[in-house]
Design a protein around this motif. Structure first.
Motif, PDB file in Angstrom:
ATOM      1  N   ILE A   9       1.395  -1.012   0.393  1.00  0.00           N
ATOM      2  CA  ILE A   9      -0.089  -0.090  -0.501  1.00  0.00           C
ATOM      3  C   ILE A   9       0.545   1.365  -0.223  1.00  0.00           C
ATOM      4  N   ASN A  10       2.159   1.212   0.430  1.00  0.00           N
ATOM      5  CA  ASN A  10       2.574   2.630   0.652  1.00  0.00           C
ATOM      6  C   ASN A  10       3.371   2.388  -0.987  1.00  0.00           C
ATOM      7  N   ASP A  11       3.470   1.775  -1.552  1.00  0.00           N
ATOM      8  CA  ASP A  11       3.530   1.159  -3.447  1.00  0.00           C
ATOM      9  C   ASP A  11       2.369   2.489  -3.715  1.00  0.00           C
ATOM     10  N   TYR A  12       1.394   2.294  -3.579  1.00  0.00           N
ATOM     11  CA  TYR A  12       0.650   2.347  -3.710  1.00  0.00           C
ATOM     12  C   TYR A  12       0.262   3.968  -3.581  1.00  0.00           C
ATOM     13  N   ARG A  13       0.487   4.737  -2.610  1.00  0.00           N
ATOM     14  CA  ARG A  13       1.004   5.980  -2.473  1.00  0.00           C
ATOM     15  C   ARG A  13       1.635   6.536  -3.188  1.00  0.00           C
ATOM     16  N   LYS A  14       3.268   5.930  -3.006  1.00  0.00           N
ATOM     17  CA  LYS A  14       3.864   6.366  -3.577  1.00  0.00           C
ATOM     18  C   LYS A  14       4.338   6.804  -4.908  1.00  0.00           C
ATOM     19  N   TYR A  15       3.983   5.922  -5.564  1.00  0.00           N
ATOM     20  CA  TYR A  15       3.724   6.375  -7.343  1.00  0.00           C
ATOM     21  C   TYR A  15       2.776   6.955  -7.376  1.00  0.00           C
ATOM     22  N   GLN A  51      -6.580  -7.108  -2.854  1.00  0.00           N
ATOM     23  CA  GLN A  51      -7.989  -7.791  -2.234  1.00  0.00           C
ATOM     24  C   GLN A  51      -9.629  -7.023  -3.186  1.00  0.00           C
ATOM     25  N   GLN A  52      -9.147  -5.373  -2.609  1.00  0.00           N
ATOM     26  CA  GLN A  52     -10.199  -4.872  -2.754  1.00  0.00           C
ATOM     27  C   GLN A  52     -10.442  -3.668  -3.723  1.00  0.00           C
ATOM     28  N   PRO A  53     -10.620  -3.933  -5.047  1.00  0.00           N
ATOM     29  CA  PRO A  53     -10.293  -2.711  -5.659  1.00  0.00           C
ATOM     30  C   PRO A  53     -11.954  -1.731  -5.796  1.00  0.00           C
ATOM     31  N   ASP A  54     -12.780  -2.780  -5.700  1.00  0.00           N
ATOM     32  CA  ASP A  54     -14.153  -1.365  -5.630  1.00  0.00           C
ATOM     33  C   ASP A  54     -13.589  -0.268  -4.829  1.00  0.00           C
ATOM     34  N   ARG A  55     -13.484  -0.746  -3.977  1.00  0.00           N
ATOM     35  CA  ARG A  55     -12.665   0.364  -3.128  1.00  0.00           C
ATOM     36  C   ARG A  55     -11.050   0.779  -3.072  1.00  0.00           C
ATOM     37  N   ASP A  65      -3.319  -1.775 -11.657  1.00  0.00           N
ATOM     38  CA  ASP A  65      -3.666  -3.165 -12.669  1.00  0.00           C
ATOM     39  C   ASP A  65      -1.779  -3.042 -12.569  1.00  0.00           C
ATOM     40  N   ILE A  66      -1.492  -2.325 -12.816  1.00  0.00           N
ATOM     41  CA  ILE A  66       0.313  -2.069 -12.519  1.00  0.00           C
ATOM     42  C   ILE A  66       0.768  -3.093 -11.391  1.00  0.00           C
ATOM     43  N   LEU A  67       0.243  -2.695 -10.235  1.00  0.00           N
ATOM     44  CA  LEU A  67       0.720  -2.841  -9.047  1.00  0.00           C
ATOM     45  C   LEU A  67       0.030  -4.126  -8.424  1.00  0.00           C
ATOM     46  N   GLU A  68      -1.115  -5.087  -9.000  1.00  0.00           N
ATOM     47  CA  GLU A  68      -1.397  -5.900  -8.698  1.00  0.00           C
ATOM     48  C   GLU A  68      -1.005  -7.126  -9.521  1.00  0.00           C
ATOM     49  N   HIS A  69      -0.288  -6.579 -10.762  1.00  0.00           N
ATOM     50  CA  HIS A  69       0.267  -7.734 -11.772  1.00  0.00           C
ATOM     51  C   HIS A  69       1.071  -7.983 -11.064  1.00  0.00           C
ATOM     52  N   ALA A  70       1.884  -6.542 -10.758  1.00  0.00           N
ATOM     53  CA  ALA A  70       3.469  -7.083 -10.538  1.00  0.00           C
ATOM     54  C   ALA A  70       3.892  -7.718  -8.908  1.00  0.00           C
ATOM     55  N   ILE A  82       8.736  -2.198 -12.174  1.00  0.00           N
ATOM     56  CA  ILE A  82       8.100  -1.152 -11.897  1.00  0.00           C
ATOM     57  C   ILE A  82       8.519  -0.283 -12.820  1.00  0.00           C
ATOM     58  N   GLU A  83      10.265  -0.466 -13.093  1.00  0.00           N
ATOM     59  CA  GLU A  83      10.702   0.065 -14.397  1.00  0.00           C
ATOM     60  C   GLU A  83      10.267  -0.012 -15.691  1.00  0.00           C
ATOM     61  N   GLY A  84       9.621  -1.108 -16.141  1.00  0.00           N
ATOM     62  CA  GLY A  84       9.100  -1.125 -17.160  1.00  0.00           C
ATOM     63  C   GLY A  84       8.340  -0.712 -17.007  1.00  0.00           C
ATOM     64  N   SER A  85       6.989  -1.035 -16.624  1.00  0.00           N
ATOM     65  CA  SER A  85       5.667  -0.602 -17.144  1.00  0.00           C
ATOM     66  C   SER A  85       5.232   0.911 -17.048  1.00  0.00           C
ATOM     67  N   GLY A  86       6.241   1.862 -17.047  1.00  0.00           N
ATOM     68  CA  GLY A  86       5.858   2.948 -17.665  1.00  0.00           C
ATOM     69  C   GLY A  86       5.143   3.621 -16.460  1.00  0.00           C
TER      70      GLY A  86
END
Length: 242
Positions: A9-15, A51-55, A65-70, A82-86
């Motif tokens: 979750i910290n990554d989500y906020r960071k990016y 696991q809570q995409p609706d929220r 979606d990038i982070l879910e895949h990673a 992350i670097e390759g995801s754009g």
């Protein structure tokens, strides 16, 4: 930063913050991972939000979606993903392993400065944040960014964004202390704090930074609900003259 943290979750906020400051690639971002080896610990395990995409997905669907895949497979839970995801358009990355040893650390920072000589903003991503009492060069000093390094990069004309984990102290006092230290290291900087549940991102805007970066910073302060990221201006310290 460690590979084991990727996708939490910290990554989500960071990016999300870096994407906002990048303004679609208009502001050139350099990312210094300050990479350290995995410690086998449980840090980086805050993945329940995926696991809570609706929220959570509506905050930034593409990034989610990038982070879910990673995070969905161990071999993808790497900074290289992350670097390759754009995820951060046009970003440049310094992904060497950061050593504790003093001379090697100095060389690391020299390579970082050269790699980011043309960027507008450098993001430093230490495991913990700004230096504590541990001297540079000691074991685990790689987990910190030191104030003389802040000063050197700022003096070269760069704006800086710094990851800082909240210690178990009163947060208002802690942020005030961080601001005091950064004003000494970066005279004349405009200081901003982007606060989240567990960490704060400290932004130092250099007076020479482009107006578009200042505009992106202003916009980021009101971009999200406060429980995701809350941004606020901490003030500008006048430059002193002898």
């Amino acid at each position: 930063m460690k590979d084991q943290y990727v996708g939490d979750i910290n990554d989500y906020r960071k990016y999300a913050l870096l994407r906002a400051l990048s303004s679609g690639g208009a502001n050139r971002i350099g990312v210094c991972w300050m990479l350290t080896p995995s410690d086998g610990g449980m840090d980086g395990g805050k993945l329940a939000y995926l696991q809570q995409p609706d929220r959570h997905r509506q905050v930034d669907p593409e990034l989610f979606d990038i982070l879910e895949h990673a995070a969905s497979a161990p071999d993808r839970r790497r900074l290289a993903t992350i670097e390759g995801s754009g995820a951060i358009l046009g970003a440049r990355y310094h992904n060497d392993l950061l050593p504790d040893e003093l001379a090697a650390r100095h060389a690391f920072m020299g390579r970082c400065a050269y790699a980011f000589r043309e960027v507008d903003l450098i993001f430093f991503d230490p495991d913990n944040g700004l230096e504590v009492a541990k001297p540079k060069g000691r074991k685990d000093s790689s987990k910190y960014l030191y104030l003389d390094e802040v000063s050197a990069f700022y003096s070269s004309g760069k704006s800086l964004l710094i990851y800082q984990h909240f210690p178990r102290v009163e947060r208002t006092v802690f942020l005030s202390r961080c601001a005091e230290r950064l004003r000494v290291a970066a005279p004349g900087a405009s200081l901003w704090a982007f606060t989240t549940a567990h960490v704060v991102f400290l932004l130092l805007l250099h007076p020479a930074s482009p107006a578009r970066l200042h505009s992106a910073t202003d916009a980021a302060c009101t971009r999200w609900a406060p429980e995701f990221i809350s941004g606020r201006f901490l003030g500008t310290e006048p430059t002193t003259h002898n």
